[in-house]
Design a protein around this motif. Structure first.
Motif, PDB file in Angstrom:
ATOM      1  N   LYS A   1       0.834  -1.196   0.000  1.00 48.81           N
ATOM      2  CA  LYS A   1       0.000   0.000   0.000  1.00 48.81           C
ATOM      3  C   LYS A   1       0.874   1.254   0.000  1.00 48.81           C
ATOM      4  CE  LYS A   1      -4.262   1.282   2.340  1.00 48.81           C
ATOM      5  NZ  LYS A   1      -5.216   0.950   3.387  1.00 48.81           N
ATOM      6  N   GLU A   2       1.936   1.226   0.780  1.00 48.53           N
ATOM      7  CA  GLU A   2       2.839   2.368   0.873  1.00 48.53           C
ATOM      8  C   GLU A   2       3.565   2.618  -0.452  1.00 48.53           C
ATOM      9  OE1 GLU A   2       2.772  -0.172   3.164  1.00 48.53           O
ATOM     10  OE2 GLU A   2       1.579   0.990   4.578  1.00 48.53           O
ATOM     11  N   ASP A   3       3.963   1.540  -1.122  1.00 54.26           N
ATOM     12  CA  ASP A   3       4.626   1.679  -2.423  1.00 54.26           C
ATOM     13  C   ASP A   3       3.681   2.296  -3.450  1.00 54.26           C
ATOM     14  OD1 ASP A   3       7.004   0.608  -1.480  1.00 54.26           O
ATOM     15  OD2 ASP A   3       6.573  -1.408  -2.211  1.00 54.26           O
ATOM     16  N   PHE A   4       2.421   1.848  -3.441  1.00 53.39           N
ATOM     17  CA  PHE A   4       1.443   2.386  -4.390  1.00 53.39           C
ATOM     18  C   PHE A   4       1.195   3.867  -4.124  1.00 53.39           C
ATOM     19  CE2 PHE A   4      -2.775   3.337  -6.027  1.00 53.39           C
ATOM     20  CZ  PHE A   4      -2.704   2.813  -7.299  1.00 53.39           C
ATOM     21  N   LYS A   5       1.094   4.247  -2.853  1.00 53.93           N
ATOM     22  CA  LYS A   5       0.799   5.637  -2.494  1.00 53.93           C
ATOM     23  C   LYS A   5       1.847   6.611  -3.025  1.00 53.93           C
ATOM     24  CE  LYS A   5      -1.930   5.156   1.694  1.00 53.93           C
ATOM     25  NZ  LYS A   5      -2.014   5.469   3.127  1.00 53.93           N
ATOM     26  N   ILE A   6       3.100   6.195  -3.078  1.00 56.52           N
ATOM     27  CA  ILE A   6       4.159   7.128  -3.499  1.00 56.52           C
ATOM     28  C   ILE A   6       4.381   7.156  -5.016  1.00 56.52           C
ATOM     29  CG2 ILE A   6       5.331   7.043  -1.273  1.00 56.52           C
ATOM     30  CD1 ILE A   6       7.427   5.191  -2.576  1.00 56.52           C
ATOM     31  N   LEU A   7       3.690   6.300  -5.750  1.00 58.54           N
ATOM     32  CA  LEU A   7       3.828   6.316  -7.207  1.00 58.54           C
ATOM     33  C   LEU A   7       3.272   7.623  -7.771  1.00 58.54           C
ATOM     34  CD1 LEU A   7       2.573   2.746  -8.234  1.00 58.54           C
ATOM     35  CD2 LEU A   7       4.925   3.579  -8.284  1.00 58.54           C
ATOM     36  N   PRO A   8       3.870   8.133  -8.849  1.00 54.08           N
ATOM     37  CA  PRO A   8       3.260   9.280  -9.526  1.00 54.08           C
ATOM     38  C   PRO A   8       1.931   8.851 -10.155  1.00 54.08           C
ATOM     39  CG  PRO A   8       5.241   8.534 -10.690  1.00 54.08           C
ATOM     40  CD  PRO A   8       5.114   7.702  -9.456  1.00 54.08           C
ATOM     41  N   LEU A   9       1.071   9.805 -10.409  1.00 54.34           N
ATOM     42  CA  LEU A   9      -0.271   9.521 -10.909  1.00 54.34           C
ATOM     43  C   LEU A   9      -0.267   8.613 -12.138  1.00 54.34           C
ATOM     44  CD1 LEU A   9      -3.289  10.158 -10.398  1.00 54.34           C
ATOM     45  CD2 LEU A   9      -3.043  12.017 -12.030  1.00 54.34           C
ATOM     46  N   HIS A  10       0.595   8.901 -13.105  1.00 51.66           N
ATOM     47  CA  HIS A  10       0.599   8.099 -14.329  1.00 51.66           C
ATOM     48  C   HIS A  10       0.976   6.637 -14.060  1.00 51.66           C
ATOM     49  CE1 HIS A  10       4.914   9.087 -14.330  1.00 51.66           C
ATOM     50  NE2 HIS A  10       5.073   8.052 -15.148  1.00 51.66           N
TER      51      HIS A  10
END
Length: 80
Positions: A3-12
């Motif tokens: 979840k933490e990895d997904f949260k920090i991804l840029p929008l694209h």
């Protein structure tokens, strides 16, 4: 992906990940947005699309306490 990895991804990258690895569950209208709900691994994620501006405003994990839940409850299964 955590979840933490997904949260920090840029929008694209969030968009790319959801379309490649997620499962579309349901779409609802919510005020000025069309909200698409996806299941990614064991987490539900909302994509807020502003059709007037033709852009995604926000991608976030489903807030189980939000009033939008009433629109989803017949479509999803939550673990207790």
């Amino acid at each position: 992906m955590s979840k933490e990895d997904f949260k920090i991804l840029p929008l694209h990258k969030k968009i790319q990940t959801l379309y490649a690895e997620g499962t579309f569950v349901v779409g609802i209208r919510y005020y000025t947005h069309k909200v698409n709900l996806y299941l990614l691994e064991d987490e539900y994620i909302e994509v807020f699309y502003n059709h007037k501006l033709d852009k995604i405003d926000k991608i976030d994990f489903l807030d189980h306490q939000h009033t939008r839940m009433k629109f989803y409850l017949d479509q999803i299964q939550l673990s207790v």
